[in-house]
Write a protein that holds these residues in place. Structure first.
Motif, PDB file in Angstrom:
ATOM      1  N   GLN A  72      -9.069  -8.410 -28.576  1.00  0.00           N
ATOM      2  CA  GLN A  72      -9.576  -9.385 -29.507  1.00  0.00           C
ATOM      3  C   GLN A  72      -9.107 -10.782 -29.269  1.00  0.00           C
ATOM      4  OE1 GLN A  72     -11.512  -7.735 -32.350  1.00  0.00           O
ATOM      5  NE2 GLN A  72     -11.374  -6.079 -30.964  1.00  0.00           N
ATOM      6  N   THR A  73      -9.332 -11.283 -28.111  1.00  0.00           N
ATOM      7  CA  THR A  73      -8.957 -12.625 -27.790  1.00  0.00           C
ATOM      8  C   THR A  73     -10.316 -13.292 -27.255  1.00  0.00           C
ATOM      9  OG1 THR A  73      -8.199 -12.368 -25.764  1.00  0.00           O
ATOM     10  CG2 THR A  73      -6.671 -12.265 -27.381  1.00  0.00           C
ATOM     11  N   THR A  74     -10.635 -14.664 -27.599  1.00  0.00           N
ATOM     12  CA  THR A  74     -11.817 -15.210 -27.105  1.00  0.00           C
ATOM     13  C   THR A  74     -11.150 -16.365 -26.371  1.00  0.00           C
ATOM     14  OG1 THR A  74     -11.759 -16.996 -28.845  1.00  0.00           O
ATOM     15  CG2 THR A  74     -12.827 -14.689 -29.035  1.00  0.00           C
ATOM     16  N   ASN A  75     -12.073 -17.286 -25.560  1.00  0.00           N
ATOM     17  CA  ASN A  75     -11.562 -18.617 -24.968  1.00  0.00           C
ATOM     18  C   ASN A  75     -11.780 -19.645 -25.672  1.00  0.00           C
ATOM     19  OD1 ASN A  75     -14.283 -18.408 -24.650  1.00  0.00           O
ATOM     20  ND2 ASN A  75     -14.454 -18.925 -22.637  1.00  0.00           N
ATOM     21  N   GLY A  76     -11.978 -19.518 -27.142  1.00  0.00           N
ATOM     22  CA  GLY A  76     -12.468 -20.613 -27.951  1.00  0.00           C
ATOM     23  C   GLY A  76     -11.425 -21.840 -27.815  1.00  0.00           C
ATOM     24  N   GLY A 104     -17.821  -8.981 -19.408  1.00  0.00           N
ATOM     25  CA  GLY A 104     -16.774 -10.032 -19.811  1.00  0.00           C
ATOM     26  C   GLY A 104     -17.026  -9.982 -21.550  1.00  0.00           C
ATOM     27  N   ILE A 105     -18.073  -9.776 -21.994  1.00  0.00           N
ATOM     28  CA  ILE A 105     -18.239  -9.662 -23.653  1.00  0.00           C
ATOM     29  C   ILE A 105     -17.456  -8.299 -24.188  1.00  0.00           C
ATOM     30  CG2 ILE A 105     -19.849  -9.310 -25.226  1.00  0.00           C
ATOM     31  CD1 ILE A 105     -22.098 -10.651 -23.686  1.00  0.00           C
ATOM     32  N   CYS A 106     -17.570  -7.341 -23.237  1.00  0.00           N
ATOM     33  CA  CYS A 106     -16.982  -6.165 -23.953  1.00  0.00           C
ATOM     34  C   CYS A 106     -15.334  -6.097 -23.505  1.00  0.00           C
ATOM     35  CB  CYS A 106     -17.484  -4.908 -22.895  1.00  0.00           C
ATOM     36  SG  CYS A 106     -19.266  -4.558 -23.385  1.00  0.00           S
ATOM     37  N   ASN A 107     -14.958  -6.984 -22.732  1.00  0.00           N
ATOM     38  CA  ASN A 107     -13.474  -7.270 -22.522  1.00  0.00           C
ATOM     39  C   ASN A 107     -12.898  -7.904 -23.823  1.00  0.00           C
ATOM     40  OD1 ASN A 107     -13.373  -6.260 -19.853  1.00  0.00           O
ATOM     41  ND2 ASN A 107     -13.634  -8.164 -18.953  1.00  0.00           N
ATOM     42  N   TYR A 108     -13.649  -8.526 -24.539  1.00  0.00           N
ATOM     43  CA  TYR A 108     -13.224  -9.204 -26.127  1.00  0.00           C
ATOM     44  C   TYR A 108     -12.536  -7.835 -26.710  1.00  0.00           C
ATOM     45  CZ  TYR A 108     -13.347 -10.217 -31.031  1.00  0.00           C
ATOM     46  OH  TYR A 108     -13.405 -10.359 -32.334  1.00  0.00           O
ATOM     47  N   PHE A 109     -13.037  -6.601 -26.890  1.00  0.00           N
ATOM     48  CA  PHE A 109     -12.761  -5.537 -27.603  1.00  0.00           C
ATOM     49  C   PHE A 109     -11.377  -4.839 -27.253  1.00  0.00           C
ATOM     50  CE2 PHE A 109     -17.274  -6.302 -28.160  1.00  0.00           C
ATOM     51  CZ  PHE A 109     -17.593  -6.437 -29.560  1.00  0.00           C
ATOM     52  N   GLU A 110     -10.996  -5.336 -25.941  1.00  0.00           N
ATOM     53  CA  GLU A 110      -9.684  -4.664 -25.476  1.00  0.00           C
ATOM     54  C   GLU A 110      -8.484  -5.426 -26.072  1.00  0.00           C
ATOM     55  OE1 GLU A 110      -9.554  -2.294 -23.216  1.00  0.00           O
ATOM     56  OE2 GLU A 110     -11.677  -2.033 -23.199  1.00  0.00           O
TER      57      GLU A 110
END
Length: 101
Positions: free
Chosen positions: A62-66, A54-60
């Motif tokens: 560049q979005t977050t669930n913030g 899940g952390i590495c998915n951020y790099f696909e």
């Protein structure tokens, strides 16, 4: 003094992960941090290992669930403030008023 320097080095190595542009590079960097930093930060390393994909998915993309996390926090705050509302409709109207602005 030595421990402080060692700790700082590991935490800055973990933050270097977010300078990566691809998920595979970030995954390698995180795995390396888990091997080295896991000794000092056992609970953090365990959590990162558990959520690594899940952390590495951020790099696909560049979005977050913030944004969603912020909305959930706001809803919890309104629920706490609104303790004692007699029905759900009052809480619903309060939420609409808050998120409409």
């Amino acid at each position: 003094m030595y421990k402080r320097q060692s700790t700082h080095g590991h935490s800055s190595a973990a933050s270097d992960v977010y300078k990566r542009q691809d998920s595979r590079g970030a995954e390698r960097k995180l795995e390396k941090w888990i091997r080295i930093g896991g000794i000092l930060y056992q609970s953090s390393a365990s959590m990162i290992r558990k959520h690594l994909s899940g952390i590495c998915n951020y790099f696909e993309n560049q979005t977050t669930n913030g944004l969603i996390e912020g909305m959930n926090t706001k809803i919890k705050l309104i629920k706490r403030i609104s303790y004692g509302f007699t029905n759900f409709e009052h809480l619903r109207l309060k939420l609409f008023a808050c998120f409409n602005s």
